[in-house]
Design an enzyme around this catalytic site. Structure first.
Site, PDB file in Angstrom:
ATOM      1  N   GLY A   1       4.785  -1.931   2.453  1.00  0.00           N
ATOM      2  CA  GLY A   1       4.780  -2.535   1.434  1.00  0.00           C
ATOM      3  C   GLY A   1       3.412  -2.863   1.207  1.00  0.00           C
ATOM      4  O   GLY A   1       2.246  -2.431   2.063  1.00  0.00           O
ATOM      5  N   TYR A   2       2.987  -3.933   0.245  1.00  0.00           N
ATOM      6  CA  TYR A   2       1.936  -4.219  -0.128  1.00  0.00           C
ATOM      7  C   TYR A   2       1.006  -3.151  -0.571  1.00  0.00           C
ATOM      8  O   TYR A   2      -0.093  -2.810  -0.177  1.00  0.00           O
ATOM      9  CB  TYR A   2       0.967  -5.189   0.815  1.00  0.00           C
ATOM     10  CG  TYR A   2       0.119  -6.243   0.304  1.00  0.00           C
ATOM     11  CD1 TYR A   2       0.713  -7.353  -0.744  1.00  0.00           C
ATOM     12  CD2 TYR A   2      -1.235  -6.149   0.220  1.00  0.00           C
ATOM     13  CE1 TYR A   2      -0.169  -8.319  -1.124  1.00  0.00           C
ATOM     14  CE2 TYR A   2      -2.032  -7.356  -0.259  1.00  0.00           C
ATOM     15  CZ  TYR A   2      -1.377  -8.380  -1.105  1.00  0.00           C
ATOM     16  OH  TYR A   2      -2.262  -9.099  -1.772  1.00  0.00           O
TER      17      TYR A   2
ATOM     18  N   ASP B   1      -4.520   5.933   9.631  1.00  0.00           N
ATOM     19  CA  ASP B   1      -3.494   5.925  10.945  1.00  0.00           C
ATOM     20  C   ASP B   1      -3.543   7.058  11.839  1.00  0.00           C
ATOM     21  O   ASP B   1      -2.526   7.748  11.734  1.00  0.00           O
ATOM     22  CB  ASP B   1      -2.325   5.212  10.722  1.00  0.00           C
ATOM     23  CG  ASP B   1      -2.593   3.838   9.749  1.00  0.00           C
ATOM     24  OD1 ASP B   1      -2.973   2.986  10.395  1.00  0.00           O
ATOM     25  OD2 ASP B   1      -1.915   3.893   8.658  1.00  0.00           O
TER      26      ASP B   1
ATOM     27  N   HIS C   1      -1.157   0.039  -1.915  1.00  0.00           N
ATOM     28  CA  HIS C   1      -2.514   0.308  -2.695  1.00  0.00           C
ATOM     29  C   HIS C   1      -2.687   1.668  -3.020  1.00  0.00           C
ATOM     30  O   HIS C   1      -1.582   2.507  -2.642  1.00  0.00           O
ATOM     31  CB  HIS C   1      -3.670  -0.404  -1.514  1.00  0.00           C
ATOM     32  CG  HIS C   1      -3.472   0.281  -0.237  1.00  0.00           C
ATOM     33  ND1 HIS C   1      -3.412   1.659   0.036  1.00  0.00           N
ATOM     34  CD2 HIS C   1      -3.201  -0.335   1.260  1.00  0.00           C
ATOM     35  CE1 HIS C   1      -3.220   1.944   1.160  1.00  0.00           C
ATOM     36  NE2 HIS C   1      -3.106   0.558   1.887  1.00  0.00           N
ATOM     37  N   GLU C   2      -3.835   2.105  -3.480  1.00  0.00           N
ATOM     38  CA  GLU C   2      -3.949   3.398  -3.778  1.00  0.00           C
ATOM     39  C   GLU C   2      -3.770   4.452  -2.740  1.00  0.00           C
ATOM     40  O   GLU C   2      -3.201   5.791  -3.006  1.00  0.00           O
ATOM     41  CB  GLU C   2      -5.512   3.996  -4.170  1.00  0.00           C
ATOM     42  CG  GLU C   2      -5.704   3.450  -5.731  1.00  0.00           C
ATOM     43  CD  GLU C   2      -4.701   4.416  -6.603  1.00  0.00           C
ATOM     44  OE1 GLU C   2      -4.684   5.586  -6.487  1.00  0.00           O
ATOM     45  OE2 GLU C   2      -4.105   3.744  -7.487  1.00  0.00           O
ATOM     46  N   GLY C   3      -3.443   4.014  -1.313  1.00  0.00           N
ATOM     47  CA  GLY C   3      -3.327   5.132  -0.420  1.00  0.00           C
ATOM     48  C   GLY C   3      -1.990   5.106  -0.296  1.00  0.00           C
ATOM     49  O   GLY C   3      -1.711   6.402  -0.331  1.00  0.00           O
ATOM     50  N   HIS C   4      -1.069   4.097  -0.681  1.00  0.00           N
ATOM     51  CA  HIS C   4       0.498   4.543  -0.338  1.00  0.00           C
ATOM     52  C   HIS C   4       0.708   5.268  -1.692  1.00  0.00           C
ATOM     53  O   HIS C   4       1.705   6.285  -1.899  1.00  0.00           O
ATOM     54  CB  HIS C   4       1.130   3.223  -0.684  1.00  0.00           C
ATOM     55  CG  HIS C   4       0.827   2.274   0.590  1.00  0.00           C
ATOM     56  ND1 HIS C   4       0.228   0.932   0.408  1.00  0.00           N
ATOM     57  CD2 HIS C   4       1.471   2.303   1.538  1.00  0.00           C
ATOM     58  CE1 HIS C   4       0.241   0.492   1.620  1.00  0.00           C
ATOM     59  NE2 HIS C   4       1.071   1.160   2.454  1.00  0.00           N
TER      60      HIS C   4
ATOM     61  N   GLN D   1       6.959  -3.285  16.066  1.00  0.00           N
ATOM     62  CA  GLN D   1       5.505  -2.656  16.083  1.00  0.00           C
ATOM     63  C   GLN D   1       4.354  -3.883  16.180  1.00  0.00           C
ATOM     64  O   GLN D   1       3.545  -3.465  16.311  1.00  0.00           O
ATOM     65  CB  GLN D   1       5.213  -1.547  14.956  1.00  0.00           C
ATOM     66  CG  GLN D   1       5.133  -2.058  13.495  1.00  0.00           C
ATOM     67  CD  GLN D   1       4.988  -0.873  12.579  1.00  0.00           C
ATOM     68  OE1 GLN D   1       5.956  -0.164  12.492  1.00  0.00           O
ATOM     69  NE2 GLN D   1       3.818  -0.750  12.265  1.00  0.00           N
TER      70      GLN D   1
ATOM     71  N   SER E   1      -6.446  -0.552   3.149  1.00  0.00           N
ATOM     72  CA  SER E   1      -5.589  -0.934   4.008  1.00  0.00           C
ATOM     73  C   SER E   1      -5.017  -2.264   3.376  1.00  0.00           C
ATOM     74  O   SER E   1      -5.540  -3.128   2.893  1.00  0.00           O
ATOM     75  CB  SER E   1      -6.431  -1.275   5.172  1.00  0.00           C
ATOM     76  OG  SER E   1      -5.439  -2.165   6.314  1.00  0.00           O
TER      77      SER E   1
HETATM   78  O1  PAF Z   1       2.120   2.752   8.662  1.00  0.00           O
HETATM   79  C1  PAF Z   1       3.156   2.203   8.490  1.00  0.00           C
HETATM   80  O2  PAF Z   1       2.737   1.363   7.326  1.00  0.00           O
HETATM   81  C2  PAF Z   1       4.015   1.982   9.382  1.00  0.00           C
HETATM   82  O3  PAF Z   1       3.592   1.901  10.643  1.00  0.00           O
HETATM   83  C3  PAF Z   1       5.100   2.694   9.073  1.00  0.00           C
HETATM   84  C4  PAF Z   1       4.737   4.054   9.377  1.00  0.00           C
HETATM   85  C5  PAF Z   1       5.844   2.641   7.762  1.00  0.00           C
HETATM   86  C6  PAF Z   1       6.267   2.332  10.292  1.00  0.00           C
HETATM   87  O4  PAF Z   1       6.715   0.957  10.129  1.00  0.00           O
END
Ligand code: PAF
Length: 284
Positions: A28-29, A154, A31-34, A58, A189
């Site tokens: 979530g949150y 990433d 940005h243009e990357g998502h 994680q 990010s």
């Molecule tokens: O890159 C992320 O946002 C997270 O590491 C992922 C792949 C959604 C796993 O929680």
């Protein structure tokens, strides 16, 4: 767009979605990357599912789980605008049911990608990739996508996921899409939200150090230690930057080669105030 919170609802909604199905796992949150991942999924599939889950598995005990930036309403609007079909937003109980849990641990079963999980990001963030690999495998089982989309920002995460998909013969294609950057080079990010205005000004230096490494390699430097030293020394001139690592590695093994032979990956991680930022560049 349907918002889905439980596995049951998810299975029912997936049953009537036309295939092929694209999947964008996120925390979530947006940005243009998502959004670039969602757009690619929309272009290449008949349906798109996005998951939004800040995965506690994680995060290390001293890390930013509690203050990780969240804005569910804005995310919902953005995903809707991108034409996403399902937004899967489970809670912790849905992802890690308490039945059978050992105290202090979310789940007994973990996915471990040997070697790749314990260096660089894995060395600085012990357990991080185990948490990522475990939740990603679980999400793949729940969503059953044909293709899943990840950002190159990433880099190590994408490699861990590509490796586990191959090793476990998971029936999903992984697409890794280019890092989206601000005009000054800073990789987008969610953690950029932690930067003060001064830190924001200093933060592009991480990418600049990778560009410097690239330039040295293009000019013929073949000693990885010489490139690493130049990148480190460039970063040390920025007082707001606390370097974790910058390195030159083979793109598939993430090991530093004895001598540089293209392609190589330049990886870096550094703190700017409370923000720990990572970036990378592939020199081909
Ligand atoms: O890159 C992320 O946002 C997270 O590491 C992922 C792949 C959604 C796993 O929680």
């Amino acid at each position: 767009m349907k918002i889905i919170r439980s596995r049951e609802e998810l299975q029912a909604a997936l049953a009537v979605l036309p295939r092929p199905l694209g999947f964008v796992p996120t925390m979530g949150y947006f940005h243009e990357g998502h959004l670039s991942l969602m757009r690619a999924s929309r272009r290449e599939n008949r349906s798109t599912v996005v998951s939004l889950y800040v995965n506690p598995l994680q995060f290390g005990p001293q890390e930013d789980l509690a203050r990780y930036p969240r804005d569910a309403e804005r995310d919902r609007l953005l995903a809707e605008r991108e034409g996403v079909d399902l937004l899967f937003t489970p809670d912790d109980e849905e992802m890690y049911p308490s039945v059978g849990r050992i105290p202090g641990s979310l789940q007994r079963t973990r996915v471990q990608v040997e070697g790749l999980s314990s260096i660089w990001e894995g060395a600085s963030r012990p357990g991080h990739f185990e948490g990522v690999a475990t939740v990603v495998v679980k999400l793949f089982h729940l969503v059953q996508p044909d293709t899943a989309y990840f950002g190159q920002k990433d880099y190590q995460q994408a490699l861990v996921i590509q490796t586990l998909v191959r090793d476990l013969a998971l029936p999903v294609t992984i697409r890794v899409l280019p890092t989206v950057r601000e005009a000054d080079g800073l990789a987008l990010s969610s953690r950029n939200a932690y930067l003060s205005p001064q830190e924001r000004q200093a933060a592009p230096r991480l990418y600049q150090s990778l560009r410097l490494g690239e330039e040295l390699i293009r000019q013929g430097e073949r000693d990885p230690q010489a490139v690493i030293w130049q990148m480190e020394s460039f970063l040390s001139k920025e007082p707001l930057c606390r370097l974790d690592y910058v390195t030159v590695v083979a793109p598939e093994t993430l090991l530093v080669p004895a001598a540089i032979r293209l392609p190589v990956a330049l990886l870096g991680a550094a703190w700017f105030g409370k923000a720990r930022l990572i970036d990378n560049l592939i020199v081909r």
